[in-house]
Motif scaffolding. Structure first.
Motif, PDB file in Angstrom:
ATOM      1  N   THR A  12     -43.930  -0.624   9.606  1.00 40.65           N
ATOM      2  CA  THR A  12     -43.258  -0.872  11.346  1.00 40.65           C
ATOM      3  C   THR A  12     -44.276  -1.584  12.191  1.00 40.65           C
ATOM      4  O   THR A  12     -46.266  -0.913  11.903  1.00 40.65           O
ATOM      5  CB  THR A  12     -42.879   0.542  12.011  1.00 40.65           C
ATOM      6  OG1 THR A  12     -42.198   1.383  11.355  1.00 40.65           O
ATOM      7  CG2 THR A  12     -42.209   0.036  13.466  1.00 40.65           C
ATOM      8  N   GLY A  72     -43.538  -4.496  15.394  1.00 40.52           N
ATOM      9  CA  GLY A  72     -42.830  -6.031  15.836  1.00 40.52           C
ATOM     10  C   GLY A  72     -41.723  -6.484  14.406  1.00 40.52           C
ATOM     11  O   GLY A  72     -40.906  -6.014  13.948  1.00 40.52           O
ATOM     12  N   ALA A  73     -42.414  -7.513  14.585  1.00 48.36           N
ATOM     13  CA  ALA A  73     -41.759  -8.576  13.793  1.00 48.36           C
ATOM     14  C   ALA A  73     -42.025  -8.525  12.389  1.00 48.36           C
ATOM     15  O   ALA A  73     -41.775  -9.700  12.096  1.00 48.36           O
ATOM     16  CB  ALA A  73     -41.284  -9.810  14.526  1.00 48.36           C
ATOM     17  N   SER A  74     -41.374  -6.974  11.522  1.00 53.44           N
ATOM     18  CA  SER A  74     -41.567  -6.927  10.131  1.00 53.44           C
ATOM     19  C   SER A  74     -40.477  -7.650   9.313  1.00 53.44           C
ATOM     20  O   SER A  74     -39.989  -6.118   9.192  1.00 53.44           O
ATOM     21  CB  SER A  74     -42.865  -5.849  10.369  1.00 53.44           C
ATOM     22  OG  SER A  74     -41.432  -4.550  10.317  1.00 53.44           O
ATOM     23  N   GLU A  75     -39.933  -8.449   9.199  1.00 47.86           N
ATOM     24  CA  GLU A  75     -38.461  -8.767   8.188  1.00 47.86           C
ATOM     25  C   GLU A  75     -39.242  -8.559   6.986  1.00 47.86           C
ATOM     26  O   GLU A  75     -39.913  -7.874   6.284  1.00 47.86           O
ATOM     27  CB  GLU A  75     -37.844  -9.784   9.094  1.00 47.86           C
ATOM     28  CG  GLU A  75     -39.288 -11.331   8.388  1.00 47.86           C
ATOM     29  CD  GLU A  75     -39.973 -11.562   9.394  1.00 47.86           C
ATOM     30  OE1 GLU A  75     -40.171 -10.788  10.286  1.00 47.86           O
ATOM     31  OE2 GLU A  75     -40.852 -12.731   9.470  1.00 47.86           O
ATOM     32  N   ALA A  76     -38.497  -8.475   6.250  1.00 49.59           N
ATOM     33  CA  ALA A  76     -37.909  -7.988   4.892  1.00 49.59           C
ATOM     34  C   ALA A  76     -38.220  -9.872   4.169  1.00 49.59           C
ATOM     35  O   ALA A  76     -36.856 -10.043   4.764  1.00 49.59           O
ATOM     36  CB  ALA A  76     -37.021  -7.175   4.259  1.00 49.59           C
ATOM     37  N   PHE A  77     -38.561  -9.353   3.090  1.00 54.98           N
ATOM     38  CA  PHE A  77     -38.270 -10.708   2.296  1.00 54.98           C
ATOM     39  C   PHE A  77     -37.351 -10.699   0.933  1.00 54.98           C
ATOM     40  O   PHE A  77     -38.192  -9.813   0.512  1.00 54.98           O
ATOM     41  CB  PHE A  77     -39.767 -11.735   2.513  1.00 54.98           C
ATOM     42  CG  PHE A  77     -40.458 -12.070   3.673  1.00 54.98           C
ATOM     43  CD1 PHE A  77     -41.024 -11.452   4.075  1.00 54.98           C
ATOM     44  CD2 PHE A  77     -40.658 -12.991   3.807  1.00 54.98           C
ATOM     45  CE1 PHE A  77     -41.834 -11.679   5.797  1.00 54.98           C
ATOM     46  CE2 PHE A  77     -40.854 -13.989   5.242  1.00 54.98           C
ATOM     47  CZ  PHE A  77     -40.852 -12.486   6.223  1.00 54.98           C
TER      48      PHE A  77
END
Lengths: 111, 114
Positions: free
Chosen positions: B97, B99-104
């Protein structure tokens, strides 16, 4: 019980017009929301996201709106292009970092 | 460029077989996920791992187990494959976690159990 819902399984839009995809959620502890796009036989690709402390985020043709009081978010695509035809998933991140996805909306953009 | 690699694109297995799906990521992500995608049901979380040897059940863990012995590798195990486990399996990874911790995501494994 589904925590993230996309109530429209499909949407058909003419090229050049606006596409609006909707998503509702139930858990007020979600702190981050994301949209993914998926083509057949491929993994989802990240599109755009928004923090729960914001109400709008824009990236080129894509804008995400968040209405926390209604527990609703939407993705706007303007102008829509044929290459946007795909399945769009809304996702929400909880306080343990889990990502919970909706059921998806299939967008078709026709000429 | 982030890369999440799943060991197979397509697999056909027999009922009762033990099946291993492997996933490797090269971005030093702490979090790794296994989902399955079925028509009309979206992406459903099977298991989640936030660190080596740590795991949490998702929404549909029954019939599955996982292993995370190294940070970069997350394995999904079908102990005794059944036909209702025929599905598209997707692995993903993300930073902890912040900020912008998008999943790949990986490219997916289409598993058919016959």
């Amino acid at each position: 019980d589904q925590q993230v819902k996309q109530n429209s399984p499909s949407l058909s839009v003419q090229e050049g017009r606006i596409s609006i995809l909707n998503c509702d959620y139930t858990n007020s502890m979600f702190d981050y929301f994301l949209w993914y796009k998926k083509y057949p036989a491929e993994g989802p690709t990240f599109l755009i996201s928004i923090s729960s402390i914001k109400d709008k985020n824009e990236d080129g043709r894509f804008t995400v709106f968040l209405n926390k009081s209604a527990k609703h978010l939407s993705l706007h695509i303007v102008p829509s292009q044929p290459g946007d035809s795909a399945v769009y998933f809304c996702a929400a991140r909880d306080d343990t970092d889990k990502l919970i996805f909706g059921t998806g909306t299939r967008l078709q953009v026709f000429p | 460029d982030v890369k999440v690699t799943q060991s197979s694109r397509y697999l056909v297995k027999r009922t009762g077989e033990k099946v291993f799906l492997e996933c490797v990521q090269d971005m030093d992500h702490e979090n790794m996920f296994w989902y399955r995608q079925d028509p009309g049901l979206g992406l459903r979380l099977i298991y989640f791992s936030y660190d080596v040897k740590m795991k949490e059940k998702g929404d549909i863990p029954e019939g599955y187990s996982v292993s995370r012995e190294k940070k970069e590798r997350f394995s999904l195990i079908l102990e005794s494959a059944s036909t209702n486990q025929t599905s598209m399996y997707l692995c993903a990874s993300s930073f902890h976690t912040g900020g912008a911790s998008e999943a790949f995501f990986g490219q997916g494994t289409r598993l058919t159990v016959v």
